[in-house]
Design a protein around this motif. Structure first.
Motif, PDB file in Angstrom:
ATOM      1  N   ASP A  50       2.520   7.748 -27.283  1.00  0.00           N
ATOM      2  CA  ASP A  50       2.478   8.683 -26.166  1.00  0.00           C
ATOM      3  C   ASP A  50       3.788   9.470 -26.146  1.00  0.00           C
ATOM      4  O   ASP A  50       4.873   8.878 -26.146  1.00  0.00           O
ATOM      5  CB  ASP A  50       2.282   7.917 -24.859  1.00  0.00           C
ATOM      6  N   SER A  51       3.701  10.777 -26.121  1.00  0.00           N
ATOM      7  CA  SER A  51       4.892  11.624 -26.195  1.00  0.00           C
ATOM      8  C   SER A  51       5.791  11.461 -24.987  1.00  0.00           C
ATOM      9  O   SER A  51       7.019  11.431 -25.119  1.00  0.00           O
ATOM     10  CB  SER A  51       4.483  13.086 -26.331  1.00  0.00           C
ATOM     11  N   THR A  52       5.213  11.351 -23.808  1.00  0.00           N
ATOM     12  CA  THR A  52       6.015  11.218 -22.597  1.00  0.00           C
ATOM     13  C   THR A  52       6.794   9.909 -22.608  1.00  0.00           C
ATOM     14  O   THR A  52       7.979   9.883 -22.261  1.00  0.00           O
ATOM     15  CB  THR A  52       5.115  11.287 -21.350  1.00  0.00           C
ATOM     16  N   ASN A  53       6.152   8.827 -23.009  1.00  0.00           N
ATOM     17  CA  ASN A  53       6.854   7.551 -23.084  1.00  0.00           C
ATOM     18  C   ASN A  53       7.926   7.566 -24.167  1.00  0.00           C
ATOM     19  O   ASN A  53       9.000   6.981 -23.984  1.00  0.00           O
ATOM     20  CB  ASN A  53       5.865   6.409 -23.347  1.00  0.00           C
ATOM     21  N   LEU A  55       9.657  10.184 -25.119  1.00  0.00           N
ATOM     22  CA  LEU A  55      10.763  10.970 -24.583  1.00  0.00           C
ATOM     23  C   LEU A  55      11.563  10.150 -23.582  1.00  0.00           C
ATOM     24  O   LEU A  55      12.799  10.144 -23.608  1.00  0.00           O
ATOM     25  CB  LEU A  55      10.240  12.254 -23.930  1.00  0.00           C
ATOM     26  N   GLY A  56      10.877   9.442 -22.704  1.00  0.00           N
ATOM     27  CA  GLY A  56      11.568   8.607 -21.722  1.00  0.00           C
ATOM     28  C   GLY A  56      12.381   7.505 -22.379  1.00  0.00           C
ATOM     29  O   GLY A  56      13.511   7.224 -21.968  1.00  0.00           O
ATOM     30  N   LEU A  83       9.896  18.275 -22.776  1.00  0.00           N
ATOM     31  CA  LEU A  83       9.033  17.932 -21.633  1.00  0.00           C
ATOM     32  C   LEU A  83       8.116  19.096 -21.281  1.00  0.00           C
ATOM     33  O   LEU A  83       6.939  18.895 -20.968  1.00  0.00           O
ATOM     34  CB  LEU A  83       9.891  17.540 -20.432  1.00  0.00           C
ATOM     35  N   ILE A  86       5.344  19.151 -23.867  1.00  0.00           N
ATOM     36  CA  ILE A  86       4.386  18.040 -23.649  1.00  0.00           C
ATOM     37  C   ILE A  86       3.463  18.384 -22.502  1.00  0.00           C
ATOM     38  O   ILE A  86       2.291  18.189 -22.526  1.00  0.00           O
ATOM     39  CB  ILE A  86       5.128  16.723 -23.381  1.00  0.00           C
TER      40      ILE A  86
END
Length: 86
Positions: A50-53, A55-56, A83, A86
């Motif tokens: 998952d891209s958001t995870n 990045l986080g 972000l 995404i």
């Protein structure tokens, strides 16, 4: 190169960190290397990335290692533009 799929993903997970070393470990490149490493590590164990995870996790690891990295303008612009994509 006819390498096994899992071995190829492990090698691809390590490659962004080699490129980051060549560029001098600037914060925006390290962010991209961590995200690439997380993506290919997930593919190596047959998991969805998952891209958001990613990045986080990259931001968390970078600020845990060096809290002053959060003040780097290049990193902030890199994180915010990623972000936005995404």
């Amino acid at each position: 190169l006819r390498a096994r799929r899992r071995l190829a993903y492990v090698l691809c997970a390590a490659l962004p960190f080699v490129i980051a070393a060549v560029t001098g470990f600037s914060p925006s490149v390290v962010r991209a290397a961590i995200m690439g490493g997380v993506y290919f590590s997930g593919k190596a164990v047959y998991a969805e990335a998952d891209s958001t995870n990613s990045l986080g996790l990259a931001v968390l690891l970078m600020t845990a290692a060096s809290p002053f990295a959060a003040y780097d303008a290049g990193l902030l612009l890199s994180v915010l533009s990623t972000l936005g994509i995404i």
